[in-house]
Design a protein around this motif. Structure first.
Motif, PDB file in Angstrom:
ATOM      1  N   GLY A 329       8.462  24.959 -14.486  1.00 26.20           N
ATOM      2  CA  GLY A 329       7.645  24.971 -15.689  1.00 26.20           C
ATOM      3  C   GLY A 329       6.625  23.851 -15.630  1.00 26.20           C
ATOM      4  O   GLY A 329       6.636  23.034 -14.702  1.00 26.20           O
ATOM      5  N   GLU A 330       5.738  23.825 -16.623  1.00 23.27           N
ATOM      6  CA  GLU A 330       4.686  22.819 -16.587  1.00 23.27           C
ATOM      7  C   GLU A 330       4.609  22.041 -17.891  1.00 23.27           C
ATOM      8  O   GLU A 330       3.834  22.374 -18.775  1.00 23.27           O
ATOM      9  N   PRO A 331       5.441  20.978 -18.014  1.00 23.18           N
ATOM     10  CA  PRO A 331       5.204  20.021 -19.088  1.00 23.18           C
ATOM     11  C   PRO A 331       4.026  19.151 -18.642  1.00 23.18           C
ATOM     12  O   PRO A 331       4.166  18.360 -17.693  1.00 23.18           O
ATOM     13  N   ILE A 332       2.875  19.333 -19.252  1.00 21.34           N
ATOM     14  CA  ILE A 332       1.619  18.817 -18.698  1.00 21.34           C
ATOM     15  C   ILE A 332       1.696  17.341 -18.301  1.00 21.34           C
ATOM     16  O   ILE A 332       1.322  16.969 -17.198  1.00 21.34           O
ATOM     17  N   GLY A 333       2.205  16.494 -19.213  1.00 22.41           N
ATOM     18  CA  GLY A 333       2.213  15.059 -18.940  1.00 22.41           C
ATOM     19  C   GLY A 333       3.132  14.657 -17.798  1.00 22.41           C
ATOM     20  O   GLY A 333       2.955  13.612 -17.182  1.00 22.41           O
ATOM     21  N   ALA A 334       4.134  15.482 -17.487  1.00 23.29           N
ATOM     22  CA  ALA A 334       5.153  15.116 -16.503  1.00 23.29           C
ATOM     23  C   ALA A 334       4.972  15.806 -15.165  1.00 23.29           C
ATOM     24  O   ALA A 334       5.547  15.389 -14.160  1.00 23.29           O
ATOM     25  N   SER A 335       4.178  16.860 -15.132  1.00 25.46           N
ATOM     26  CA  SER A 335       4.156  17.753 -13.974  1.00 25.46           C
ATOM     27  C   SER A 335       3.712  17.060 -12.684  1.00 25.46           C
ATOM     28  O   SER A 335       4.330  17.241 -11.636  1.00 25.46           O
ATOM     29  N   GLY A 336       2.641  16.287 -12.753  1.00 23.73           N
ATOM     30  CA  GLY A 336       2.141  15.618 -11.552  1.00 23.73           C
ATOM     31  C   GLY A 336       3.121  14.580 -11.032  1.00 23.73           C
ATOM     32  O   GLY A 336       3.267  14.398  -9.821  1.00 23.73           O
ATOM     33  N   LEU A 337       3.811  13.893 -11.942  1.00 26.10           N
ATOM     34  CA  LEU A 337       4.791  12.888 -11.508  1.00 26.10           C
ATOM     35  C   LEU A 337       6.044  13.544 -10.943  1.00 26.10           C
ATOM     36  O   LEU A 337       6.730  12.966 -10.103  1.00 26.10           O
ATOM     37  N   ARG A 338       6.353  14.771 -11.396  1.00 27.68           N
ATOM     38  CA  ARG A 338       7.472  15.525 -10.800  1.00 27.68           C
ATOM     39  C   ARG A 338       7.236  15.710  -9.301  1.00 27.68           C
ATOM     40  O   ARG A 338       8.148  15.547  -8.483  1.00 27.68           O
ATOM     41  N   GLN A 339       6.002  16.029  -8.937  1.00 26.07           N
ATOM     42  CA  GLN A 339       5.691  16.224  -7.521  1.00 26.07           C
ATOM     43  C   GLN A 339       5.946  14.943  -6.724  1.00 26.07           C
ATOM     44  O   GLN A 339       6.474  14.989  -5.605  1.00 26.07           O
ATOM     45  N   VAL A 340       5.553  13.805  -7.301  1.00 22.89           N
ATOM     46  CA  VAL A 340       5.741  12.533  -6.608  1.00 22.89           C
ATOM     47  C   VAL A 340       7.236  12.211  -6.517  1.00 22.89           C
ATOM     48  O   VAL A 340       7.727  11.771  -5.477  1.00 22.89           O
ATOM     49  N   TYR A 341       7.952  12.450  -7.612  1.00 22.15           N
ATOM     50  CA  TYR A 341       9.411  12.252  -7.638  1.00 22.15           C
ATOM     51  C   TYR A 341      10.056  13.054  -6.505  1.00 22.15           C
ATOM     52  O   TYR A 341      10.888  12.538  -5.748  1.00 22.15           O
ATOM     53  N   GLU A 342       9.657  14.318  -6.382  1.00 20.54           N
ATOM     54  CA  GLU A 342      10.236  15.181  -5.352  1.00 20.54           C
ATOM     55  C   GLU A 342       9.927  14.645  -3.949  1.00 20.54           C
ATOM     56  O   GLU A 342      10.802  14.638  -3.080  1.00 20.54           O
ATOM     57  N   ASN A 343       8.704  14.193  -3.737  1.00 17.42           N
ATOM     58  CA  ASN A 343       8.371  13.673  -2.407  1.00 17.42           C
ATOM     59  C   ASN A 343       9.130  12.385  -2.095  1.00 17.42           C
ATOM     60  O   ASN A 343       9.513  12.150  -0.946  1.00 17.42           O
ATOM     61  N   VAL A 344       9.353  11.545  -3.113  1.00 15.02           N
ATOM     62  CA  VAL A 344      10.152  10.335  -2.879  1.00 15.02           C
ATOM     63  C   VAL A 344      11.570  10.735  -2.471  1.00 15.02           C
ATOM     64  O   VAL A 344      12.122  10.206  -1.499  1.00 15.02           O
TER      65      VAL A 344
END
Ligand SMILES: [Zn+2]
Lengths: 381, 139
Positions: A329-344
């Protein structure tokens, strides 16, 4: 200038969490990130954060602690998280601060976004006549792209199938049930040629990251990940963007092309070196197009890449390993940081059932959103 | 009112000898077009825009079909309708509703022309019109 490291990551599960506010999810993510880094909120020297529709990030201090730290709200649509990260990166790289946090969170009502044209400087007629609908843009962008490249539209269902398969392996994902390509293709058409299961939905969730100067990272974690670059770009005259009543007759590169190029150049890393990538998949056509726009492959090459399994977890270029926007899903404020979290997680080797094999070293993230913006990062361990 | 028709926003239209056209702007400095009319040029960043009627014919650049009823602020009668981008030669590519909503009858490159179509009725039952493109008739 010092380098920047990510030393703590925290997340509130994406999806729907009834009875838990967006702010409470953000506090949960922040405390998880602090725990991960072995820190207290009082250790932090700055904060950047934001949400689109769940409140002001700076008010989180009433729960996290009233320490007087500068906490700056960031409101930049789909790039809110990416912009907060860019601000934190600059604060550390410049020597202004050594240690701080970024927080992105959101909680959207059910169903598609409904946006007021006036907020985008467009007349009311655009909404009244049924053109202020984001899903239409993605339908028309992929329709034109398939026409130009000759790629088989069947690949759209294959991409969504992978998203649900990866989501099923990710305990933090919203959609955790595999769905077959046949079922995805046969689902109700939202915006031709894209069906219901090819789109992500607005949702809920929160992510927090603790960042510090790289030379102090070992004080907080045994597995630091370097934020090698973070870049943001807006649209140029001639690019094709969401909420556009008209386009220029001449074509220009999308902000995705420019932001990803800037991120790779600043990091001194070539797209061919990427081991794991999270790219904006608002719908499956977006993943297809963004793979080429970011430079991860050539235009037209995606069909073979996907058919060969290269973008799967165990492939040559694993893409959207946590299930992407389609499964999260796309919680707008969190979505981009989710990607970074996943890469970490991936670079730490800590992604569990959705871990990419082979000890990945280079991670790339890419966000795209209204009104034609893109934010990208390059991470290494 | 444009001609005898009530429209969603009269400022979108301009009456010409050939019929109603979309009201755009063209930059006197660099020749760039916009729709709707605006005062600033997004290409050269100047502010010398001139009001112009846009071409009433073009070709379909891309298309989709809206498959479900949009949330407000949509006020139209139809739950499902065609939407496209139409290339107006030498001017720009304009987004519009299409008179056709059958994917089998839409293809990129097909010649289309401007029409005004009713998309809802007002409080007193009068049709409110917007612009759309439909398959060009052979004259
Ligand atoms: Zn100009």
């Amino acid at each position: 200038m010092t380098d920047v490291a990510i030393v703590g990551i925290g997340m509130h599960r994406f999806g729907r969490t009834d009875g838990v506010s967006g702010r409470a999810q953000a506090v949960h993510a922040a405390r998880e990130a602090l725990r991960d880094a072995g820190l207290r909120f009082s250790d932090l020297r700055f904060g950047f954060g934001g949400s689109h529709s769940a409140g002001d990030a700076d008010t989180l201090v009433s729960e996290l602690g009233l320490t007087g730290l500068p906490f700056i709200n960031v409101a930049n649509g789909c790039a809110t998280g990416g912009s907060a990260l860019i601000a934190a990166d600059a604060a550390i790289r410049s020597g202004q601060h050594d240690l701080g946090i970024v927080i992105g969170f959101d909680k959207h009502p059910r169903g598609a976004f409904n946006t007021d044209p006036a907020e985008h400087g467009i007349g009311a007629w655009y909404g009244e006549t049924g053109l202020m609908v984001t899903t239409q843009f993605f339908g028309m962008k992929i329709q034109r792209y398939l026409h130009d490249t000759g790629i088989d539209p069947a690949v759209l269902a294959t991409i969504a199938e992978k998203a649900f398969r990866n989501g099923a392996r990710n305990p933090m994902a919203w959609r955790r049930k595999e769905i077959s390509a046949a079922e995805i293709a046969a689902a109700p058409m939202i915006s031709h040629p894209l069906t219901q299961y090819m789109y992500c939905s607005p949702g809920e969730g929160a992510v927090a990251l603790v960042l510090c100067r790289a030379d102090r990272a070992r004080e907080y974690t045994g597995r630091p990940v370097l934020l090698r670059s973070a870049a943001f770009r807006s649209r140029r005259y001639g690019s094709f963007e969401v909420f556009a009543p008209w386009l220029a007759a001449e074509r220009a590169d999308s902000p995705t092309v420019e932001a990803s190029r800037a991120a790779f150049e600043a990091a001194g890393i070539d797209p061919s070196e990427v081991d794991v990538a999270q790219v904006q998949d608002t719908e499956s056509g977006a993943e297809l197009m963004h793979l080429a726009e970011t430079g991860l492959c050539a235009h037209g090459e995606q069909e073979k890449l996907i058919a060969d399994g290269d973008t799967e977890l165990d492939g040559r270029l694993p893409v959207n390993t946590d299930g992407g926007c389609i499964a999260n899903g796309e919680p707008i404020g969190a979505s981009g940081l989710r990607q970074v979290y996943e890469n970490v997680l991936q670079l730490r080797g800590a992604a569990g059932a959705h871990q990419v094999p082979g000890e990945p070293r280079v991670g790339f993230t890419h966000v795209y959103g209204a009104p034609g913006i893109s934010a990208c990062t390059v991470l290494t361990r | 009112m444009i001609g005898n028709l009530r429209t969603v926003d009269d400022s979108l239209f301009i009456e010409t000898a050939e019929g109603v056209a979309l009201r755009g702007s063209r930059c006197a400095d660099c020749g760039a077009y916009t729709f709707p009319y605006q005062g600033g040029c997004p290409r050269c960043t100047g502010d010398s825009m001139i009001e112009v009627p846009l071409s009433r014919t073009g070709t379909l650049w891309s298309w989709t079909v809206q498959g479900f009823r949009p949330k407000p602020p949509y006020t139209g009668t139809a739950d499902s309708y065609g939407v496209g981008y139409v290339e107006l030669p030498g001017e720009l590519i304009v987004e519009a509703r299409l008179t056709e909503a059958d994917p089998e009858r839409l293809r990129i490159g097909m010649p289309v022309e401007l029409v005004l179509v009713p998309f809802r009725t007002d409080e007193s039952g009068v049709d409110v019109h917007t612009f759309a493109f439909g398959e060009a008739r052979h004259d």
